[in-house]
Motif scaffolding. Structure first.
Motif, short mmCIF file in Angstrom:
data_model
loop_
_atom_site.label_atom_id
_atom_site.label_comp_id
_atom_site.label_asym_id
_atom_site.label_seq_id
_atom_site.Cartn_x
_atom_site.Cartn_y
_atom_site.Cartn_z
N VAL A 1 -15.58 -12.71 -3.24
CA VAL A 1 -14.15 -13.03 -3.14
C VAL A 1 -13.33 -12.09 -4.01
CG1 VAL A 1 -12.41 -14.78 -3.68
CG2 VAL A 1 -14.51 -15.44 -2.50
N GLU A 2 -13.80 -11.82 -5.23
CA GLU A 2 -13.10 -10.88 -6.11
C GLU A 2 -13.10 -9.47 -5.53
OE1 GLU A 2 -13.15 -9.37 -10.78
OE2 GLU A 2 -14.55 -10.90 -10.07
N LEU A 3 -14.24 -9.08 -4.95
CA LEU A 3 -14.32 -7.76 -4.33
C LEU A 3 -13.37 -7.66 -3.14
CD1 LEU A 3 -15.79 -5.01 -4.24
CD2 LEU A 3 -17.51 -6.08 -2.77
N ARG A 4 -13.31 -8.70 -2.36
CA ARG A 4 -12.40 -8.71 -1.21
C ARG A 4 -10.95 -8.63 -1.65
NH1 ARG A 4 -12.97 -14.02 2.02
NH2 ARG A 4 -11.84 -14.77 0.18
N ARG A 5 -10.61 -9.34 -2.72
CA ARG A 5 -9.23 -9.32 -3.22
C ARG A 5 -8.84 -7.94 -3.73
NH1 ARG A 5 -9.77 -12.91 -7.08
NH2 ARG A 5 -9.55 -14.65 -5.65
N ALA A 6 -9.83 -7.19 -4.24
CA ALA A 6 -9.55 -5.85 -4.76
C ALA A 6 -9.47 -4.81 -3.65
CB ALA A 6 -10.62 -5.46 -5.78
N VAL A 7 -10.27 -4.98 -2.60
CA VAL A 7 -10.43 -3.93 -1.59
C VAL A 7 -9.51 -4.10 -0.39
CG1 VAL A 7 -12.07 -2.92 0.04
CG2 VAL A 7 -12.80 -3.46 -2.29
N LEU A 8 -9.49 -5.27 0.20
CA LEU A 8 -8.83 -5.44 1.49
C LEU A 8 -7.34 -5.11 1.49
CD1 LEU A 8 -11.55 -6.64 2.29
CD2 LEU A 8 -10.34 -8.43 3.52
N PRO A 9 -6.55 -5.48 0.45
CA PRO A 9 -5.11 -5.18 0.50
C PRO A 9 -4.78 -3.70 0.53
CG PRO A 9 -5.56 -6.88 -1.13
CD PRO A 9 -6.89 -6.32 -0.72
N LEU A 10 -5.74 -2.82 0.20
CA LEU A 10 -5.46 -1.38 0.19
C LEU A 10 -5.33 -0.82 1.60
CD1 LEU A 10 -5.13 1.18 -1.54
CD2 LEU A 10 -7.64 1.44 -1.49
N GLY A 11 -5.77 -1.56 2.60
CA GLY A 11 -5.74 -1.06 3.98
C GLY A 11 -4.34 -0.69 4.44
N THR A 12 -3.37 -1.55 4.19
CA THR A 12 -2.00 -1.28 4.64
C THR A 12 -1.40 -0.04 3.97
OG1 THR A 12 -1.63 -3.63 5.13
CG2 THR A 12 0.32 -2.26 4.81
N PRO A 13 -1.50 0.12 2.62
CA PRO A 13 -0.98 1.36 2.01
C PRO A 13 -1.62 2.62 2.57
CG PRO A 13 -1.35 -0.29 0.32
CD PRO A 13 -1.92 -0.85 1.58
N LEU A 14 -2.92 2.59 2.85
CA LEU A 14 -3.59 3.79 3.38
C LEU A 14 -3.06 4.13 4.77
CD1 LEU A 14 -7.28 3.20 2.22
CD2 LEU A 14 -5.60 4.80 1.27
N VAL A 15 -2.81 3.12 5.57
CA VAL A 15 -2.25 3.38 6.91
C VAL A 15 -0.85 3.96 6.78
CG1 VAL A 15 -1.47 2.29 9.04
CG2 VAL A 15 -3.67 1.65 8.05
N LEU A 16 -0.04 3.43 5.85
CA LEU A 16 1.32 3.94 5.66
C LEU A 16 1.31 5.41 5.23
CD1 LEU A 16 3.01 0.92 3.84
CD2 LEU A 16 3.36 1.66 6.21
N LEU A 17 0.29 5.81 4.48
CA LEU A 17 0.21 7.20 4.01
C LEU A 17 -0.15 8.17 5.13
CD1 LEU A 17 -1.50 6.60 0.56
CD2 LEU A 17 0.79 7.52 0.93
N THR A 18 -0.51 7.67 6.28
CA THR A 18 -0.78 8.54 7.43
C THR A 18 0.44 8.71 8.32
OG1 THR A 18 -1.54 6.73 8.87
CG2 THR A 18 -3.18 7.74 7.42
N LYS A 19 1.51 7.99 8.04
CA LYS A 19 2.70 8.01 8.89
C LYS A 19 3.53 9.28 8.63
CE LYS A 19 1.77 3.93 10.59
NZ LYS A 19 1.31 3.78 11.99
N PRO A 20 4.20 9.80 9.68
CA PRO A 20 5.02 11.02 9.52
C PRO A 20 6.17 10.86 8.54
CG PRO A 20 4.57 10.57 11.84
CD PRO A 20 4.10 9.36 11.08
N GLU A 21 6.68 9.63 8.39
CA GLU A 21 7.82 9.43 7.49
C GLU A 21 7.43 9.50 6.02
OE1 GLU A 21 6.57 5.36 9.19
OE2 GLU A 21 6.91 7.41 9.91
N THR A 22 6.13 9.52 5.74
CA THR A 22 5.68 9.65 4.35
C THR A 22 5.90 11.08 3.87
OG1 THR A 22 3.96 8.00 4.76
CG2 THR A 22 3.72 9.36 2.80
N PRO A 23 6.49 11.28 2.67
CA PRO A 23 6.78 12.64 2.18
C PRO A 23 5.53 13.37 1.70
CG PRO A 23 7.40 11.04 0.53
CD PRO A 23 6.98 10.24 1.74
N LEU A 24 4.59 13.58 2.61
CA LEU A 24 3.36 14.29 2.29
C LEU A 24 3.14 15.38 3.33
CD1 LEU A 24 0.93 11.31 1.49
CD2 LEU A 24 1.97 12.87 -0.17
#
Length: 351
Positions: free
Chosen positions: A220-243
């Motif tokens: 449960v602790e591992l899931r709480r640490a890992v799973l929420p990162l999915g959304t930020p990583l997807v956002l970092l692939t979007k064209p509107e991200t300044p990268l």
């Protein structure tokens, strides 16, 4: 002296720790190559912003800075106060925020604690890395004793082509490093889950259901640490991200690896839930078997108890009471009846 005077005295005697104590490394990079020399964080930023090429940036790494040290760095780089406040905590949920042209990525780090499965209270240790990535700087704030970035910095410096992509490349490298550590931890936890399954489904094995609950809590602790990162990583692939476009492509690979880890953690959780159910069923069966044995033994013991109780009432007129063979006959009846009951219960699997 009053308590107020004590408080003021402690404030006067408190020693300010220099910011340099919290800085693990600070470097300036030009076209992907490290600029020779040692810099403070203010000197590094001033050098970068004094340059005219626009192909320079600085990377500052901090480990467990206190509030004053973090405020000093934040003031130099113009970091948003809300983001700095988040960096002061070591229990931040993974997230991505944007303040003007600065990206702030919070990541939870995990490390596997070597242990004996049935004798430890912690299996997964967690920490945090907060990364501030601006157009010409990267500030990485690390909390916890694991997930060091020194090796990562060395690997990037050995690949100037990647570093030439700028702060976005460092942001990607840190995220990739953290997600790779998730994979390593998942592999180690898989061994624990497999060992637990073997224990549960081994015939006549002793069930340590507390160990299953411990492992499930750590999942449960591992899931709480890992799973929420999915959304930020997807956002970092979007064209509107300044990268840069190439960096966004790299983040797609990180997002894919993260999805793999997230699926494995979900599988672990489901497997442990099944193990809890199987363990409870096995315990119930064992308890039923024990109750049958107890019942059979009580039934066997009841025969001699009954006969001894009847002839222990000491009435004057009782059958065979005055016969010399009465006592041996009573013993033979007891032994015969107990033996017959034992054989019957043994034949039916109760004993």
């Amino acid at each position: 002296m009053t308590s107020s005077d004590d408080d003021h005295g402690s404030e006067r005697t408190r020693v300010s720790v220099p910011t340099a104590r919290a800085i693990v490394d600070c470097a300036v990079y030009r076209d992907g190559a490290r600029v020779p020399g040692r810099f403070t964080h203010t000197e590094a930023l001033a050098r970068v912003r004094a340059g005219a090429s626009g192909h320079e940036f600085c990377w500052v790494g901090l480990h467990d800075p206190d509030r004053a040290q973090l405020a000093d760095v934040a003031a130099a780089f113009g970091l948003h106060p809300l983001a700095v406040e988040d960096a002061e905590s070591d229990e931040q949920r993974p997230k991505l925020e944007r303040y003007d042209d600065t990206l702030v990525l919070a990541l939870r780090t995990v490390a596997y604690v070597e242990h004996e499965l049935h004798t430890v209270s912690e299996i997964v240790a967690t920490g945090q890395i907060m990364v501030f990535a601006g157009p010409d700087f990267v500030v990485a704030v690390r909390r916890g004793s694991h997930s060091q970035l020194t090796t990562l910095r060395g690997e990037l410096e050995a690949d100037p082509g990647r570093l030439a992509l700028g702060p976005g490349a460092v942001l990607h490298a840190i995220a990739d490093h953290v997600v790779d550590s998730y994979l390593d931890v998942a592999d180690a936890v898989q061994n624990d889950v497999d060992a637990m399954e073997e224990d549960v489904f081994t015939p006549r094995s002793r069930i340590e259901i507390a160990a299953i609950y411990l492992l499930k809590r750590e999942i449960v602790e591992l899931r709480r640490a890992v799973l929420p990162l999915g959304t930020p990583l997807v956002l970092l692939t979007k064209p509107e991200t300044p990268l840069p476009k190439e960096v966004r492509r790299y983040f797609r690979d990180v997002a894919d690896h993260h999805s793999t880890v997230a699926d494995r953690i979900t599988d672990f959780d489901d497997a442990l839930s099944s193990l809890v159910t199987a363990s409870l069923a096995k315990i119930t069966v064992q308890q039923n078997t024990d109750m049958r044995k107890i019942t059979a033994l009580v039934a066997i013991a009841a025969v001699p108890t009954m006969i001894a109780g009847i002839y222990g009432m000491n009435f004057e007129h009782m059958p065979e009471l005055s016969q010399p063979w009465g006592y041996p006959v009573a013993l033979i009846v007891m032994i015969t009846a107990c033996t017959a009951l034992f054989a019957a219960f043994r034949r039916n699997g109760w004993l």
